[in-house]
Design an enzyme around this catalytic site. Structure first.
Site, mmCIF file in Angstrom:
data_model
loop_
_atom_site.group_PDB
_atom_site.id
_atom_site.type_symbol
_atom_site.label_atom_id
_atom_site.label_comp_id
_atom_site.label_asym_id
_atom_site.label_seq_id
_atom_site.Cartn_x
_atom_site.Cartn_y
_atom_site.Cartn_z
ATOM 1 N N GLU A 115 1.967 -1.749 -13.362
ATOM 2 C CA GLU A 115 1.770 -2.160 -11.974
ATOM 3 C C GLU A 115 0.326 -2.573 -11.758
ATOM 4 O O GLU A 115 -0.595 -1.852 -12.143
ATOM 5 C CB GLU A 115 2.122 -1.010 -11.026
ATOM 6 C CG GLU A 115 1.879 -1.335 -9.557
ATOM 7 C CD GLU A 115 2.330 -0.225 -8.622
ATOM 8 O OE1 GLU A 115 3.514 0.157 -8.712
ATOM 9 O OE2 GLU A 115 1.500 0.259 -7.838
ATOM 10 N N HIS A 154 6.358 -6.314 -4.847
ATOM 11 C CA HIS A 154 6.721 -5.282 -3.887
ATOM 12 C C HIS A 154 6.873 -5.944 -2.523
ATOM 13 O O HIS A 154 6.130 -6.872 -2.180
ATOM 14 C CB HIS A 154 5.658 -4.199 -3.833
ATOM 15 C CG HIS A 154 5.518 -3.447 -5.113
ATOM 16 N ND1 HIS A 154 4.755 -2.300 -5.231
ATOM 17 C CD2 HIS A 154 6.042 -3.665 -6.352
ATOM 18 C CE1 HIS A 154 4.819 -1.855 -6.477
ATOM 19 N NE2 HIS A 154 5.588 -2.679 -7.174
ATOM 20 N N GLY A 179 6.324 1.232 3.191
ATOM 21 C CA GLY A 179 4.909 0.974 3.382
ATOM 22 C C GLY A 179 4.266 2.053 4.233
ATOM 23 O O GLY A 179 4.942 2.880 4.847
ATOM 24 N N ASP A 180 2.953 2.044 4.264
ATOM 25 C CA ASP A 180 2.197 3.082 4.965
ATOM 26 C C ASP A 180 1.911 2.687 6.405
ATOM 27 O O ASP A 180 1.997 1.516 6.791
ATOM 28 C CB ASP A 180 0.878 3.350 4.244
ATOM 29 C CG ASP A 180 1.097 3.877 2.835
ATOM 30 O OD1 ASP A 180 2.061 4.639 2.636
ATOM 31 O OD2 ASP A 180 0.298 3.520 1.948
ATOM 32 N N TYR A 220 9.670 10.398 -4.369
ATOM 33 C CA TYR A 220 8.557 11.347 -4.365
ATOM 34 C C TYR A 220 8.997 12.678 -4.975
ATOM 35 O O TYR A 220 9.660 13.476 -4.308
ATOM 36 C CB TYR A 220 8.061 11.549 -2.926
ATOM 37 C CG TYR A 220 7.655 10.252 -2.280
ATOM 38 C CD1 TYR A 220 6.333 9.824 -2.326
ATOM 39 C CD2 TYR A 220 8.601 9.426 -1.668
ATOM 40 C CE1 TYR A 220 5.955 8.613 -1.772
ATOM 41 C CE2 TYR A 220 8.234 8.208 -1.111
ATOM 42 C CZ TYR A 220 6.912 7.806 -1.165
ATOM 43 O OH TYR A 220 6.542 6.605 -0.633
ATOM 44 N N HIS A 257 8.222 13.227 0.083
ATOM 45 C CA HIS A 257 7.381 12.434 0.975
ATOM 46 C C HIS A 257 6.761 13.368 2.008
ATOM 47 O O HIS A 257 7.416 14.287 2.504
ATOM 48 C CB HIS A 257 8.222 11.362 1.665
ATOM 49 C CG HIS A 257 7.418 10.332 2.386
ATOM 50 N ND1 HIS A 257 6.907 10.543 3.643
ATOM 51 C CD2 HIS A 257 7.012 9.087 2.018
ATOM 52 C CE1 HIS A 257 6.232 9.476 4.032
ATOM 53 N NE2 HIS A 257 6.273 8.574 3.074
ATOM 54 N N GLN A 310 6.531 8.208 -7.255
ATOM 55 C CA GLN A 310 5.103 8.372 -7.013
ATOM 56 C C GLN A 310 4.483 9.085 -8.209
ATOM 57 O O GLN A 310 5.178 9.750 -8.984
ATOM 58 C CB GLN A 310 4.896 9.196 -5.736
ATOM 59 C CG GLN A 310 3.468 9.555 -5.394
ATOM 60 C CD GLN A 310 2.604 8.333 -5.157
ATOM 61 O OE1 GLN A 310 2.161 7.720 -6.121
ATOM 62 N NE2 GLN A 310 2.366 7.993 -3.901
#
Length: 308
Positions: free
Chosen positions: A18, A94, A125-126, A169, A173, A200
């Protein structure tokens, strides 16, 4: 070729790379040369992250401040096109819910299809700086499961079958009440059409194996690819948990703390820990190992050479 086909048909585990799109001002050749070192390992594909626009406040002549959206990086679409043209390999852009309407996502997916890209990694997304919780734009999506369903529909309507990956995760998360609830949310993404899962980063393989077992018990049967990142200095013991809500084992933090003032030694400690993680994951049957390079091939090459 679809990423799920690579994952299901490969005779042995392989590295998944990545990269982060470069900041504006970097040339196409500069991008290509930053990726070229990874070609030594004949990667099956390159993942390209997506970053939502940042918010910038500018003072006007009357003393007030105006809000502006600023994109500081080259788009993932442009980066993918450059990598495809130079190296003739698959790319996985992504795509995120954050900052995009359904119409904008449709346009983005159509651009990918135009370029012959048949793989994406769909993420929520954040939140942006200042948001207490993720808030979609008007006409956008709140959850990655909605995004997966939309990408699946867009590609189907275009007569294509895109391969869709999603994130997960192992330590849950940070917004989820517990790991079981988070896995239930992951199952929704798979049921919506996700073909594989990328996790993650984590630093304790036992955490990943427990997570994988719970996923299988929950009926999540698509490939699950573990994500790794080598620690490169002692300061990351503090910054990584804050940024990614992860735990770092005491055995690793104590060793780094003992050499806090020696960056070279800490760099080697992080590399060696990652190598041992990777080797153990391969022994325990993962189809691939995903590496978060953060745009830095230098600290990844020894790990890849030792493990693959």
């Amino acid at each position: 070729m679809r990423i799920s086909e690579f994952l299901n048909s490969s005779e042995k585990p392989f590295p998944s790379i990545e990269i982060v799109p470069p900041l504006k001002g970097v040339t196409r050749q500069g991008l290509v040369e930053s990726v070229r070192p990874f070609m030594e390992f004949s990667p099956k594909y390159i993942n390209v992250t997506c970053h939502r626009d940042e918010i910038d406040f500018r003072q006007e002549a009357d003393g007030s401040f105006s809000r502006h959206l600023v994109r500081r990086r080259i788009s993932e679409t442009a980066v993918c096109a450059a990598i495809q043209a130079e190296f003739k390999i698959e790319v996985v852009p992504h795509i995120i819910c954050g900052g995009a309407t359904a119409d904008q996502i449709n346009t983005q997916v159509q651009d990918f299809l135009f370029l012959g890209i048949e793989n994406v990694l769909a993420l929520r997304g954040d939140s942006v700086l200042g948001e207490k919780r993720f808030t979609p734009v008007k006409g956008g999506f709140s959850y990655a499961s909605e995004l997966v369903a939309e990408v699946r529909k867009i590609s189907k309507d275009a007569g294509k079958t895109m391969c869709i990956g999603v994130g997960a995760y192992p330590e849950k998360h940070f917004e989820a009440a517990n790991l079981q609830t988070d896995i239930r949310n992951l199952k929704r993404k798979v049921d919506a059409g996700a073909d594989y899962v990328v996790t993650q980063m984590f630093f304790d393989n036992a955490v990943f194996y427990h997570f994988r077992d719970l996923c299988r018990e929950a009926g999540i049967n698509v490939p699950i690819v573990p994500g790794l990142k080598p620690i490169s200095n002692a300061r990351q013991v503090e910054t990584l948990p804050k940024s990614f809500y992860i735990d770092i084992p005491y055995a690793l933090t104590s060793e780094l703390e003992a050499h806090r003032d020696n960056d070279a030694v800490c760099y080697e400690i992080g590399q060696n820990w990652c190598i041992e993680q990777c080797r153990d994951l391969i022994r325990n049957g993962v189809p691939a190992v995903h590496f978060y390079t953060m745009g830095r091939p230098d600290n990844m090459l020894k790990i890849l050479r030792d493990c693959f």
